[in-house]
Write a protein that holds these residues in place. Sequence first.
Motif, PDB file in Angstrom:
ATOM      1  N   LEU A   1       1.010  -1.123  -0.094  1.00  0.00           N
ATOM      2  CA  LEU A   1      -0.012  -0.078  -0.144  1.00  0.00           C
ATOM      3  C   LEU A   1       0.859   1.179  -0.036  1.00  0.00           C
ATOM      4  O   LEU A   1       0.649   2.166  -0.865  1.00  0.00           O
ATOM      5  CB  LEU A   1      -0.715   0.086   1.220  1.00  0.00           C
ATOM      6  CG  LEU A   1      -2.152  -0.819   1.176  1.00  0.00           C
ATOM      7  CD1 LEU A   1      -2.815  -1.129   2.549  1.00  0.00           C
ATOM      8  CD2 LEU A   1      -3.211  -0.687   0.195  1.00  0.00           C
ATOM      9  N   ARG A   2       1.969   1.086   0.795  1.00  0.00           N
ATOM     10  CA  ARG A   2       2.554   2.501   0.840  1.00  0.00           C
ATOM     11  C   ARG A   2       3.470   2.762  -0.528  1.00  0.00           C
ATOM     12  O   ARG A   2       3.665   3.527  -1.258  1.00  0.00           O
ATOM     13  CB  ARG A   2       3.966   1.981   1.693  1.00  0.00           C
ATOM     14  CG  ARG A   2       4.757   3.387   2.265  1.00  0.00           C
ATOM     15  CD  ARG A   2       6.040   3.000   3.358  1.00  0.00           C
ATOM     16  NE  ARG A   2       5.388   2.542   4.363  1.00  0.00           N
ATOM     17  CZ  ARG A   2       5.765   1.278   5.042  1.00  0.00           C
ATOM     18  NH1 ARG A   2       6.322   0.459   4.215  1.00  0.00           N
ATOM     19  NH2 ARG A   2       5.072   0.977   6.221  1.00  0.00           N
ATOM     20  N   LYS A   3       3.909   1.294  -1.073  1.00  0.00           N
ATOM     21  CA  LYS A   3       4.666   1.484  -2.278  1.00  0.00           C
ATOM     22  C   LYS A   3       3.672   2.350  -3.802  1.00  0.00           C
ATOM     23  O   LYS A   3       4.043   2.713  -4.481  1.00  0.00           O
ATOM     24  CB  LYS A   3       4.972   0.202  -3.048  1.00  0.00           C
ATOM     25  CG  LYS A   3       6.451  -0.300  -2.195  1.00  0.00           C
ATOM     26  CD  LYS A   3       6.756  -1.665  -2.810  1.00  0.00           C
ATOM     27  CE  LYS A   3       8.119  -1.969  -2.079  1.00  0.00           C
ATOM     28  NZ  LYS A   3       8.437  -3.402  -2.570  1.00  0.00           N
ATOM     29  N   ALA A   4       2.216   1.656  -3.516  1.00  0.00           N
ATOM     30  CA  ALA A   4       1.318   2.073  -4.245  1.00  0.00           C
ATOM     31  C   ALA A   4       0.857   3.649  -4.145  1.00  0.00           C
ATOM     32  O   ALA A   4       0.028   4.238  -4.976  1.00  0.00           O
ATOM     33  CB  ALA A   4       0.109   1.372  -4.402  1.00  0.00           C
ATOM     34  N   GLY A   5       1.416   4.252  -2.877  1.00  0.00           N
ATOM     35  CA  GLY A   5       0.886   5.683  -2.485  1.00  0.00           C
ATOM     36  C   GLY A   5      -0.279   5.766  -1.889  1.00  0.00           C
ATOM     37  O   GLY A   5      -1.149   6.708  -1.981  1.00  0.00           O
ATOM     38  N   LEU A   6      -0.837   4.521  -1.329  1.00  0.00           N
ATOM     39  CA  LEU A   6      -2.075   4.364  -0.986  1.00  0.00           C
ATOM     40  C   LEU A   6      -2.000   4.508   0.823  1.00  0.00           C
ATOM     41  O   LEU A   6      -0.958   4.363   1.316  1.00  0.00           O
ATOM     42  CB  LEU A   6      -3.081   3.207  -1.013  1.00  0.00           C
ATOM     43  CG  LEU A   6      -3.301   3.145  -2.520  1.00  0.00           C
ATOM     44  CD1 LEU A   6      -3.710   1.759  -3.240  1.00  0.00           C
ATOM     45  CD2 LEU A   6      -4.050   3.956  -3.103  1.00  0.00           C
ATOM     46  N   SER A   7      -3.152   4.719   1.365  1.00  0.00           N
ATOM     47  CA  SER A   7      -3.179   4.751   2.987  1.00  0.00           C
ATOM     48  C   SER A   7      -3.017   3.368   3.361  1.00  0.00           C
ATOM     49  O   SER A   7      -3.229   2.294   3.098  1.00  0.00           O
ATOM     50  CB  SER A   7      -4.774   5.088   3.402  1.00  0.00           C
ATOM     51  OG  SER A   7      -4.639   4.986   4.792  1.00  0.00           O
TER      52      SER A   7
END
Length: 539
Positions: A77-83
């Motif tokens: 999620l962090r890599k995808a720029g999501l919460s």
Amino acid sequence: MALTFRQLLATPELHLNLIYDGDNHAMDSGIIWVHPTDVINAADFAEPGEILLTCSTNFPLESMSNANDLSLLKRDLRKAGLSTSLADVEAAYKSLWMKYVADLSRAGVMAIGFGVKMKHPTIPQALLRAVKEHHIILFEVPEEINFSVIVKTVLRRQAEESESVQRLMYAAQRDLFRATDSPDVVQSVIQQSAKLVDGWAAFLDSRGRIAAISNQAMKHQATQLALHMRQQEEQRANNAKAIFGIARGRNRYYMCAVEHDQQRLGTIIVSSLGNNGNNTVSRAVGVAAADALSWSLPPRLEQYKRQSRIRDLAFEELAAGHTQIATALMDELGEANLTFPAQLFCVEHAGADDDFALTLAGDVTGTGSMVGRYQDRLWILVSQTRRADVAALLDDLDSTVYGSCTMSAFSTAPEAFRQALRNLRLRRIGSHESVVDLSPHELVSPDIAAVYADELFALVRKLPPGEQHLLMGTLRELLFTAFNVGAAAKRLDVHRHTVENRMSKLESLLGLDFNDESARVKVWIACSFIRDAEMSTSR
């Protein structure tokens, strides 16, 4: 013909299982490339028209049965720029797949081949939901089929068609370079390109505006495709040389930059419609058309610039009364075949001068006509038979004002230039028959006068209202009496020394000397256009 997604999925030895056909939008489209990868940011390396092969080993299991799945999910999620909030694990998992597929869709990926049992026992439902949202083909790759087998199958077909592509390219180059012999080289190349792909073609200039198109019904789509190419360039921080794509599985398009000496001249779009066309044809014709224009446009543009300079000089010599020099220049252009009486137009335009001049020259050019520049204006000289057509054209143009005059012979050119310019100025200011009929206020720019008045009376406005009224009333009477102190005092019913004292204070506040006639004119103009009703000297 390139290998299509439908043909690949039907290859018996691959045992591929179609899960979702993308609403059948692209099943019959040719495959551009096959890209095996398991990284989360696969879209950064993807190209339009390709298949992405993945086992998604970096993604957590949908069941979250592994002890490390939660940490994997948070990392992804962090890599995808999501919460990275895991308050709702199922929702977070779905959003991860949706973002992953959305990025692939924007990159132009047409299909995803998912390898099962390397990590994921089955295709995740979150992935299936995402591909349906973005209309991407999804198929299952069985455990026994190595991704390299799929890649080799595609490469083998691409190798087989390579020879036919070369033959097609040579044929297209021959036909398109032959089309450059036409006087209207751009339109000729565009029409020939559309014919070769059995579709449509367009050329857009360096600013993304349509310069030529084979089918007017496709103007909106051509503009949207040019915008898409510009967005791709901005996202990748470079100039995209070519982009291939498919609109809803029916409209195959190929966009290619037309360049010369590292300078972009424009972009050509070639599109084959329906299943009659294919990716190979669009690419081959698009590249050949771009080559033809890159070769033929620069000398044409230089020729146009040279002719424009000669036209400008011809108008300058005509205006100066140098008839022999002007006609010699027009003979060099082959444009001295005017019949008299002729009509001279003087044109002003509020837009970009270069673009407007080029467009206007294209619309007006013909037998017995000439367009050029003189004293920062455009001038058009046409035979009298074309007078009404040119006037109608100019009347339809926004932000354009023009004046015109009849020229009986080249020897009368200087007077015709003066009359056309005078007519332009009269048309700009209104319906007066002569400039002598203008009122004094029409000789002054209202905007500038109003700003001047605001600044001139700034200190007067800071006085108490009673003193303001007293001084402005005195100034009103001074203006009315042409600064005759005695006459103003009589009208105000005060002693002349009172008027002189008030004049002295006004001179100090305004920074003007009322003995100077130009200062008096400035005060009259300022008072005529003053915005403040309390300060106004109008009666």
